[in-house]
Scaffold this motif. Sequence first.
Motif, short mmCIF file in Angstrom:
data_model
loop_
_atom_site.label_atom_id
_atom_site.label_comp_id
_atom_site.label_asym_id
_atom_site.label_seq_id
_atom_site.Cartn_x
_atom_site.Cartn_y
_atom_site.Cartn_z
N ALA A 163 0.84 -1.20 0.00
CA ALA A 163 0.00 0.00 0.00
C ALA A 163 0.88 1.24 0.00
O ALA A 163 2.04 1.19 0.40
CB ALA A 163 -0.90 0.01 1.23
N PHE A 164 0.29 2.33 -0.47
CA PHE A 164 0.94 3.64 -0.40
C PHE A 164 0.41 4.38 0.82
O PHE A 164 -0.72 4.16 1.25
CB PHE A 164 0.66 4.47 -1.65
N VAL A 165 1.20 5.29 1.36
CA VAL A 165 0.76 6.13 2.47
C VAL A 165 -0.55 6.82 2.09
O VAL A 165 -0.70 7.31 0.97
CB VAL A 165 1.85 7.18 2.79
N GLY A 166 -1.51 6.80 3.01
CA GLY A 166 -2.80 7.44 2.77
C GLY A 166 -3.85 6.51 2.18
O GLY A 166 -5.03 6.83 2.18
N ASP A 167 -3.42 5.35 1.66
CA ASP A 167 -4.36 4.39 1.08
C ASP A 167 -5.19 3.71 2.16
O ASP A 167 -4.89 3.79 3.35
CB ASP A 167 -3.62 3.27 0.32
N THR A 168 -6.20 2.98 1.71
CA THR A 168 -6.92 2.04 2.57
C THR A 168 -6.54 0.65 2.08
O THR A 168 -6.55 0.39 0.89
CB THR A 168 -8.44 2.25 2.45
N VAL A 169 -6.16 -0.22 3.01
CA VAL A 169 -5.72 -1.56 2.63
C VAL A 169 -6.54 -2.59 3.39
O VAL A 169 -6.98 -2.33 4.51
CB VAL A 169 -4.19 -1.73 2.89
N VAL A 170 -6.77 -3.74 2.77
CA VAL A 170 -7.46 -4.85 3.43
C VAL A 170 -6.47 -5.99 3.58
O VAL A 170 -5.90 -6.48 2.60
CB VAL A 170 -8.69 -5.32 2.61
N ILE A 199 -7.59 -1.32 7.09
CA ILE A 199 -6.87 -0.22 7.74
C ILE A 199 -6.95 0.98 6.80
O ILE A 199 -6.55 0.89 5.64
CB ILE A 199 -5.39 -0.57 7.99
N SER A 200 -7.48 2.09 7.31
CA SER A 200 -7.57 3.29 6.47
C SER A 200 -6.44 4.25 6.80
O SER A 200 -5.82 4.17 7.87
CB SER A 200 -8.94 3.96 6.67
N ASN A 201 -6.18 5.17 5.88
CA ASN A 201 -5.13 6.17 6.02
C ASN A 201 -3.81 5.53 6.46
O ASN A 201 -3.23 5.88 7.49
CB ASN A 201 -5.56 7.27 7.01
N VAL A 202 -3.35 4.57 5.67
CA VAL A 202 -2.15 3.79 5.99
C VAL A 202 -0.93 4.71 6.14
O VAL A 202 -0.78 5.66 5.38
CB VAL A 202 -1.90 2.74 4.88
N GLN A 203 -0.11 4.42 7.14
CA GLN A 203 1.10 5.21 7.42
C GLN A 203 2.34 4.35 7.22
O GLN A 203 2.26 3.12 7.28
CB GLN A 203 1.07 5.73 8.86
N LEU A 204 3.50 4.99 7.02
CA LEU A 204 4.75 4.22 6.86
C LEU A 204 4.99 3.31 8.05
O LEU A 204 5.44 2.19 7.90
CB LEU A 204 5.93 5.19 6.69
N ARG A 205 4.65 3.80 9.25
CA ARG A 205 4.90 2.99 10.46
C ARG A 205 4.00 1.76 10.55
O ARG A 205 4.19 0.91 11.41
CB ARG A 205 4.76 3.86 11.72
N ASP A 206 2.98 1.66 9.65
CA ASP A 206 2.12 0.48 9.64
C ASP A 206 2.79 -0.73 8.99
O ASP A 206 2.27 -1.84 9.06
CB ASP A 206 0.80 0.78 8.91
#
Length: 160
Positions: free
Chosen positions: A9-16, A81-88
């Motif tokens: 995922a990219f930062v800011g994306d929503t990922v499942v 997970i919404s608004n994915v961050q690098l730390r995720d």
Amino acid sequence: GQLDTTCYAFVGDTVVLPCTTTPPGELTLAKSMLYWQIGTEKVVHFFRNGQDSLEGQDKDFHGRTSLFLDQMKHGNLSLKISNVQLRDSAEYSCIYRQTENQQTSKSTIKLNVTAPPRIEKPPSPSGQSEIPSGSPTDVPCLPMLPLSFLLLVSLGLWHL
């Protein structure tokens, strides 16, 4: 559980992050627990007795995680997970436990988060745009800014 998998995922994306029970079937959610966690300490999402139980959720994930409640009884335990961050970026464990027979299944999903591609490279010589993302209108504007500024300045001076 299922075979381990990797998500991107990219930062800011929503990922499942996918997690399903095998074989799929009717689950008794009132008599089960679902943990999504990183390592053994960091609780990403916790579900028990038919409802979310987020008191112990890690603060980094507060308000950004959800389950597919309407699909859980059919075995879909995936985490959004919404608004994915690098730390995720981490290895997540999906742990499902039935309280009546203590049967536990676990799968591990790796999440790789990267910053979105930046538009910093000049266009390729072939004339083909190789920019992977960003709206097409963003692309031509960047190289034209200095040019239009120069035109305005030189026109302004010419009128003097």
